[in-house]
Motif scaffolding. Structure first.
Motif: not given
Length: 71
Positions: A48-51, A57-67
């Motif tokens: 569950e921690i891995m999920d 990580t998916a949220i972080k990737q979206k933020i960084e893509k926008r940055l």
């Protein structure tokens, strides 16, 4: 499990960042949450921690893509 609660709260937040500084702050926050969760995962091996880490990580990737901007 204070870190897990923080991570779940971050995941439920609305992710609308008006300024670049807000995006940078949230990117740093989610990065630290992921690293803290990783330390817990190494000890407990709870799937569950891995999920949760994968979702963050998916949220972080979206933020960084926008940055970084889109070409």
């Amino acid at each position: 499990m204070k870190i897990i609660d923080k991570a779940l709260e971050f995941e439920k937040r609305k992710h609308r960042y008006r300024t670049t500084s807000e995006r940078i702050e949230s990117s740093r926050e989610v990065k630290s949450l992921i690293l803290d969760l990783n330390d817990i995962y190494k000890e407990e091996k709870d799937p569950e921690i891995m999920d949760l880490m994968k979702r963050l990580t998916a949220i972080k990737q979206k933020i960084e893509k926008r940055l970084k901007g889109r070409p």
